[in-house]
Design an enzyme around this catalytic site. Structure first.
Site, mmCIF file in Angstrom:
data_model
loop_
_atom_site.group_PDB
_atom_site.id
_atom_site.type_symbol
_atom_site.label_atom_id
_atom_site.label_comp_id
_atom_site.label_asym_id
_atom_site.label_seq_id
_atom_site.Cartn_x
_atom_site.Cartn_y
_atom_site.Cartn_z
ATOM 1 N N GLU A 1 27.444 11.609 -18.968
ATOM 2 C CA GLU A 1 26.212 11.596 -19.748
ATOM 3 C C GLU A 1 26.290 11.023 -20.901
ATOM 4 O O GLU A 1 25.538 10.149 -21.617
ATOM 5 C CB GLU A 1 25.555 13.199 -19.861
ATOM 6 C CG GLU A 1 24.068 13.207 -20.140
ATOM 7 C CD GLU A 1 23.574 14.629 -20.196
ATOM 8 O OE1 GLU A 1 24.415 15.456 -20.111
ATOM 9 O OE2 GLU A 1 22.396 14.816 -20.827
ATOM 10 N N SER B 1 16.564 25.994 -14.049
ATOM 11 C CA SER B 1 16.449 26.545 -15.363
ATOM 12 C C SER B 1 17.628 27.493 -15.220
ATOM 13 O O SER B 1 18.176 27.889 -14.230
ATOM 14 C CB SER B 1 15.053 27.090 -15.277
ATOM 15 O OG SER B 1 14.973 27.841 -16.689
ATOM 16 N N THR B 2 18.073 27.764 -16.671
ATOM 17 C CA THR B 2 19.060 28.588 -17.127
ATOM 18 C C THR B 2 18.921 30.085 -17.253
ATOM 19 O O THR B 2 18.131 30.168 -18.104
ATOM 20 C CB THR B 2 19.889 28.184 -18.231
ATOM 21 O OG1 THR B 2 19.776 26.702 -18.547
ATOM 22 C CG2 THR B 2 21.271 28.493 -18.425
ATOM 23 N N PRO B 3 19.200 30.964 -16.264
ATOM 24 C CA PRO B 3 18.750 32.378 -16.560
ATOM 25 C C PRO B 3 19.224 33.065 -17.744
ATOM 26 O O PRO B 3 20.378 32.721 -18.369
ATOM 27 C CB PRO B 3 19.547 33.199 -15.456
ATOM 28 C CG PRO B 3 20.443 32.132 -14.461
ATOM 29 C CD PRO B 3 20.053 30.861 -15.240
ATOM 30 N N ARG B 4 18.272 33.362 -18.537
ATOM 31 C CA ARG B 4 18.522 34.012 -19.794
ATOM 32 C C ARG B 4 18.048 35.546 -19.896
ATOM 33 O O ARG B 4 17.164 35.737 -19.287
ATOM 34 C CB ARG B 4 17.524 33.397 -21.107
ATOM 35 C CG ARG B 4 18.306 32.239 -21.714
ATOM 36 C CD ARG B 4 17.254 31.603 -22.749
ATOM 37 N NE ARG B 4 16.105 31.021 -22.321
ATOM 38 C CZ ARG B 4 14.946 31.232 -22.624
ATOM 39 N NH1 ARG B 4 14.649 32.099 -23.807
ATOM 40 N NH2 ARG B 4 13.716 30.684 -21.939
ATOM 41 N N HIS C 1 25.331 17.448 -13.996
ATOM 42 C CA HIS C 1 25.354 16.292 -15.083
ATOM 43 C C HIS C 1 26.829 15.649 -15.165
ATOM 44 O O HIS C 1 27.496 16.105 -15.496
ATOM 45 C CB HIS C 1 24.918 16.902 -16.296
ATOM 46 C CG HIS C 1 23.404 17.517 -16.355
ATOM 47 N ND1 HIS C 1 22.845 18.119 -15.538
ATOM 48 C CD2 HIS C 1 22.366 16.767 -17.363
ATOM 49 C CE1 HIS C 1 21.373 18.063 -15.657
ATOM 50 N NE2 HIS C 1 21.222 17.465 -16.861
ATOM 51 N N ASN D 1 12.435 24.491 -19.020
ATOM 52 C CA ASN D 1 12.000 24.712 -20.807
ATOM 53 C C ASN D 1 11.550 23.653 -21.287
ATOM 54 O O ASN D 1 11.348 23.279 -22.175
ATOM 55 C CB ASN D 1 13.034 25.687 -21.517
ATOM 56 C CG ASN D 1 12.561 27.143 -21.004
ATOM 57 O OD1 ASN D 1 11.758 27.647 -21.513
ATOM 58 N ND2 ASN D 1 13.467 27.729 -20.185
ATOM 59 N N HIS E 1 14.672 16.126 -10.806
ATOM 60 C CA HIS E 1 15.603 16.608 -12.006
ATOM 61 C C HIS E 1 14.519 17.064 -13.336
ATOM 62 O O HIS E 1 14.067 16.317 -14.089
ATOM 63 C CB HIS E 1 16.505 15.426 -12.554
ATOM 64 C CG HIS E 1 17.466 15.672 -13.486
ATOM 65 N ND1 HIS E 1 18.730 15.447 -13.601
ATOM 66 C CD2 HIS E 1 17.372 16.341 -14.500
ATOM 67 C CE1 HIS E 1 19.413 15.797 -14.577
ATOM 68 N NE2 HIS E 1 18.412 16.541 -15.599
ATOM 69 N N ASP F 1 24.740 26.644 -18.162
ATOM 70 C CA ASP F 1 24.935 25.786 -19.171
ATOM 71 C C ASP F 1 26.417 25.893 -19.581
ATOM 72 O O ASP F 1 27.078 27.009 -19.849
ATOM 73 C CB ASP F 1 24.091 26.567 -20.370
ATOM 74 C CG ASP F 1 24.137 25.775 -21.483
ATOM 75 O OD1 ASP F 1 25.207 24.997 -21.779
ATOM 76 O OD2 ASP F 1 23.207 26.249 -22.388
HETATM 77 P P1 5GP Z 1 16.070 25.581 -19.334
HETATM 78 O O1 5GP Z 1 17.281 25.638 -18.672
HETATM 79 O O2 5GP Z 1 16.187 26.708 -20.608
HETATM 80 O O3 5GP Z 1 15.044 25.783 -18.462
HETATM 81 O O4 5GP Z 1 15.861 24.261 -19.891
HETATM 82 C C1 5GP Z 1 16.734 23.800 -21.011
HETATM 83 C C2 5GP Z 1 17.972 23.418 -21.021
HETATM 84 O O5 5GP Z 1 18.206 22.617 -19.925
HETATM 85 C C3 5GP Z 1 18.694 23.204 -22.200
HETATM 86 O O6 5GP Z 1 19.259 24.170 -22.959
HETATM 87 C C4 5GP Z 1 19.996 22.192 -21.529
HETATM 88 O O7 5GP Z 1 21.052 23.418 -21.086
HETATM 89 C C5 5GP Z 1 19.528 21.799 -20.327
HETATM 90 N N1 5GP Z 1 18.984 20.172 -20.500
HETATM 91 C C6 5GP Z 1 17.898 19.827 -20.572
HETATM 92 N N2 5GP Z 1 17.737 18.526 -20.689
HETATM 93 C C7 5GP Z 1 19.154 17.999 -20.759
HETATM 94 C C8 5GP Z 1 19.715 16.907 -20.915
HETATM 95 O O8 5GP Z 1 19.164 15.726 -20.929
HETATM 96 N N3 5GP Z 1 21.097 16.972 -20.811
HETATM 97 C C9 5GP Z 1 21.890 18.026 -20.414
HETATM 98 N N4 5GP Z 1 23.064 17.956 -20.403
HETATM 99 N N5 5GP Z 1 21.221 19.323 -20.381
HETATM 100 C C10 5GP Z 1 19.685 19.343 -20.431
#
Ligand code: 5GP
Length: 342
Positions: free
Chosen positions: A200, A95-98, A197, A17, A13, A137
């Site tokens: 939470e 990771s969330t594609p942006r 998730h 980012n 997990h 997301d």
């Molecule tokens: P990325 O997807 O941009 O690589 O990583 C950051 C994103 O992961 C955040 O914008 C969020 O959507 C998700 N994220 C990171 N940590 C958490 C968390 O503790 N809880 C939840 N629900 N989402 C998280």
């Protein structure tokens, strides 16, 4: 502590980012001085706490710093290298594609660049197996979720097993999982593993019940599933019936204030029940931790021995999304790499 560093570990997990280290953030700030971002905007130091909402603000700041393919490549390679240095032998990054109009980065090129980083790390001989989960997301709604599932499926088929699944994350107080069910079902049906998730924050019980019916292959956090904290026995029964492992992130939950202290973490609830769970970091950069430290903190909080923690790390292999051949290989390596007990 040397034992926990030497212990071979599985990380399941880790949001890309959120995992960016201090030194990589510094390189990004040097690339973009005009943004005027300070370190205290991208990390929550020890002793500090934030509301979950404030944690999500931190990700927005990091996203400003990471907005080109070049950034994604550097960040991904640095994060993989840091996990390898910490004794992680198998990593599932998510990771969330942006897309970024300014830099021309698309969601497709975003994922493609992470795949490239994984391949480069392998070619450089890093001792770590890496797989990827495409993240949805929840804030971005139903259409984007469906589009993301299609992208994930495309990459799963094109990358020979590097993309293994789909994650559902993002601010849990935004939108309802009910609306995302068709996208999640579609992902499951095309062979993507699901890590969701769940619960939470309090009062997500109704949503969790719906999502547990899919059922997912792993649960992120699950902090409020059990009856002692306002969840319910029927939720726990659903999790146990399907034997769904939980990904547990102690420091993240304490600093994000969904759990009051380490010793009150729900790790203990599931551990005492002998239900599968895996200690993870969540966002090692934002929460200023690493996986060795999380193992050490859990051992201290619950008076577990090094032998217990070795068992925890060995059983984590059962919960990975890569196929059985990889699991067998990892179990073999674990036995070779088993550190002496101190
Ligand atoms: P990325 O997807 O941009 O690589 O990583 C950051 C994103 O992961 C955040 O914008 C969020 O959507 C998700 N994220 C990171 N940590 C958490 C968390 O503790 N809880 C939840 N629900 N989402 C998280």
């Amino acid at each position: 502590d040397l034992f926990y560093r030497q212990l071979p570990k599985v990380e399941l997990h880790a949001h890309l980012n959120g995992s960016v280290s201090f030194s990589t953030i510094q390189k990004l700030m040097d690339r973009k001085p005009h943004l005027n971002i300070q370190h205290n905007m991208t990390a929550i130091r020890n002793g500090q706490k934030r509301t979950l909402d404030e944690c999500f603000q931190v990700f927005k700041v990091i996203h400003q710093l990471v907005d080109t393919e070049e950034d994604i490549l550097m960040v991904s390679k640095d994060v993989i290298r840091e996990f390898a240095d910490d004794g992680v032998k198998y990593l599932e990054l998510r990771s969330t594609p942006r897309e970024e109009k300014n830099s021309g980065m698309t969601k497709r090129s975003y994922i493609h660049t992470i795949m490239e980083a994984i391949r480069q790390c392998k070619n450089e001989g890093l001792d770590i197996e890496v797989r990827f989960l495409v993240a949805v997301d929840r804030r971005n709604g139903v259409e984007v979720a469906m589009e993301t599932v299609k992208l994930a499926e495309e990459f799963m088929l094109a990358t020979d097993g590097l993309v293994v699944g789909l994650d559902l994350s993002g601010d849990p107080t935004v939108s309802h999982g009910r609306d995302l069910l068709p996208a999640l079902q579609k992902a499951k049906n095309c062979g993507l593993k699901l890590s969701l998730h769940l619960s939470e924050v309090p009062s997500q019980g109704e949503e969790s019940e719906l999502l547990l019916n899919i059922p997912p292959d792993r649960i992120g956090h699950g902090t409020f599933l059990h009856p002692e904290v306002g969840g319910s026995q029927s939720l726990v029964d659903q999790v146990r019936k399907n034997n769904i492992p939980l990904e547990l992130c102690l420091t993240s939950n304490v600093k994000g204030q969904t759990v009051a202290s380490y010793s009150e973490h729900h790790f203990l609830y599931w551990y005492q029940m002998e239900h599968p769970s895996v200690i993870c970091t969540d966002d090692k950069g934002v929460f200023c931790t690493d996986l060795s430290q999380e193992y050490h903190l859990a051992a201290s909080a619950f008076s577990l021995t090094q032998e217990d923690m070795w068992g925890h790390s060995f059983k984590a292999i059962d919960c990975i999304f890569a196929p059985d051949s990889i699991k067998q290989h990892l179990r073999q390596r674990w036995l070779e790499l088993r550190p002496a007990l101190f």
